[in-house]
Scaffold this active site. Structure first.
Site, PDB file in Angstrom:
ATOM      1  N   GLY A  69       2.275  -6.667   4.153  1.00 32.47           N
ATOM      2  CA  GLY A  69       0.957  -7.273   3.770  1.00 32.47           C
ATOM      3  C   GLY A  69      -0.287  -6.819   4.717  1.00 32.47           C
ATOM      4  O   GLY A  69      -1.356  -8.040   5.272  1.00 32.47           O
ATOM      5  N   SER A  70       0.049  -6.457   5.216  1.00 31.97           N
ATOM      6  CA  SER A  70      -1.609  -5.312   5.694  1.00 31.97           C
ATOM      7  C   SER A  70      -2.724  -5.514   5.101  1.00 31.97           C
ATOM      8  O   SER A  70      -3.815  -6.070   6.052  1.00 31.97           O
ATOM      9  CB  SER A  70      -1.242  -4.018   6.704  1.00 31.97           C
ATOM     10  N   ASN A  71      -2.776  -5.102   3.301  1.00 32.14           N
ATOM     11  CA  ASN A  71      -3.884  -5.277   3.075  1.00 32.14           C
ATOM     12  C   ASN A  71      -4.270  -6.469   2.817  1.00 32.14           C
ATOM     13  O   ASN A  71      -5.558  -7.280   2.934  1.00 32.14           O
ATOM     14  CB  ASN A  71      -3.657  -4.404   1.455  1.00 32.14           C
ATOM     15  N   LYS A 129       5.764  -3.947  -8.576  1.00 26.46           N
ATOM     16  CA  LYS A 129       6.386  -3.969 -10.352  1.00 26.46           C
ATOM     17  C   LYS A 129       5.360  -3.871 -11.109  1.00 26.46           C
ATOM     18  O   LYS A 129       4.273  -3.944 -10.875  1.00 26.46           O
ATOM     19  CB  LYS A 129       7.073  -5.858 -10.560  1.00 26.46           C
ATOM     20  N   ILE A 150       3.432  -4.587 -13.787  1.00 26.38           N
ATOM     21  CA  ILE A 150       2.171  -5.622 -14.784  1.00 26.38           C
ATOM     22  C   ILE A 150       2.727  -6.277 -16.049  1.00 26.38           C
ATOM     23  O   ILE A 150       2.232  -4.934 -16.904  1.00 26.38           O
ATOM     24  CB  ILE A 150       0.876  -6.118 -13.974  1.00 26.38           C
ATOM     25  N   ASN A 167      -5.612  -1.797  -8.092  1.00 28.95           N
ATOM     26  CA  ASN A 167      -4.471  -1.647  -7.209  1.00 28.95           C
ATOM     27  C   ASN A 167      -4.840  -1.319  -6.428  1.00 28.95           C
ATOM     28  O   ASN A 167      -6.340   0.152  -6.741  1.00 28.95           O
ATOM     29  CB  ASN A 167      -3.011  -1.003  -7.898  1.00 28.95           C
ATOM     30  N   HIS A 188      -3.712   2.441  -3.632  1.00 27.74           N
ATOM     31  CA  HIS A 188      -2.805   2.896  -4.099  1.00 27.74           C
ATOM     32  C   HIS A 188      -2.359   3.928  -2.907  1.00 27.74           C
ATOM     33  O   HIS A 188      -3.647   4.482  -2.332  1.00 27.74           O
ATOM     34  CB  HIS A 188      -2.627   4.172  -4.858  1.00 27.74           C
ATOM     35  N   ASP A 242      -0.336   3.029 -12.271  1.00 28.44           N
ATOM     36  CA  ASP A 242      -1.287   4.345 -11.703  1.00 28.44           C
ATOM     37  C   ASP A 242      -1.763   4.697 -12.157  1.00 28.44           C
ATOM     38  O   ASP A 242      -2.783   6.086 -12.370  1.00 28.44           O
ATOM     39  CB  ASP A 242      -0.383   5.290 -10.276  1.00 28.44           C
TER      40      ASP A 242
END
Ligand code: GAR
Length: 203
Positions: free
Chosen positions: A11-13, A88, A90, A104, A106, A147
């Site tokens: 959870g650092s972002n 996962k 979506i 997202n 990446h 991605d």
């Protein structure tokens, strides 16, 4: 702007979003969703008194389905879904309901080093083994394919002197924590424009 943040790990972002002073009066994290029952990101959610739910398609006890997550996010009037280390795929229903409203982060320079199985340290190991001298982070729109959606922004890091994939991970993570809040600020200011094949960020 109301956000839902999807997470799978430490959870650092998520923390970079919550602790960013410039975002304080622009965005509100309404809910945190994970495919895990326990993860570091859920601890950050709890510390910030944010509601958190676990999602699974398997009817597991204590989990809700993606269909219920979709309904919940509509009820909470979520404007943008942020995948911040969510691993996962979506499902279509959520993509369709939030068309062009899911992004997202990446940990590489897409379209290189993306796709199924390319997450976390797998990415940095592949970059290290490739011998590339730069890596970086990408924020992109999410579509049905891993991605694959349009690139919103990218930032490079110099990895010409690194000795390990872990060192790449550390360098890339520090730019992730800069570009994700930057992009969210631009969304809140309505400065992100989607044209046919490119995303433009107004200054
Ligand atoms: C981040 O490096 C993010 O880019 C990556 O997972 C990490 C999550 O870290 N995401 C992917 O690899 C998606 N393909 P965090 O939980 O500390 O934010």
């Amino acid at each position: 702007m109301n956000l839902a943040v999807f997470v799978s790990g430490r959870g650092s972002n998520l923390n970079a979003i919550l602790s960013n002073l410039e975002l304080k009066n622009k965005v509100q994290v309404k809910v945190v969703i994970s495919d895990k029952k326990k993860c570091g990101a859920f601890e950050i959610a709890a510390e910030n008194s944010l509601p958190a739910y676990s999602v699974s398609e398997k009817n597991n006890q204590g989990y809700i389905s993606f269909h219920d997550v979709t309904k919940l996010l509509v009820d909470l009037e979520v404007d943008l879904i942020v995948l911040a280390g969510f691993l996962k795929l979506i499902p279509d229903e959520l993509i369709k309901t939030f068309k062009n409203r899911i992004i997202n982060i990446h940990p590489a320079l897409l379209p290189l080093f993306g796709g199924k199985g390319m997450y976390g340290m797998n990415v940095h190991k592949a970059v290290f083994e490739s011998g590339m001298k730069i890596s970086g982070a990408t924020v992109h729109f999410v579509d049905e394919i891993f991605d694959n959606g349009k690139i919103i922004t990218q930032r490079c890091v110099d990895i010409s002197t690194v000795d390990s994939p872990e060192e790449i991970a550390q360098k890339v993570l520090s730019v992730e924590h800069q570009i994700l809040p930057y992009v969210l600020g631009k969304f809140a200011d309505k400065k992100i424009k989607l044209s046919d094949d490119r995303v433009l960020i107004e200054v």
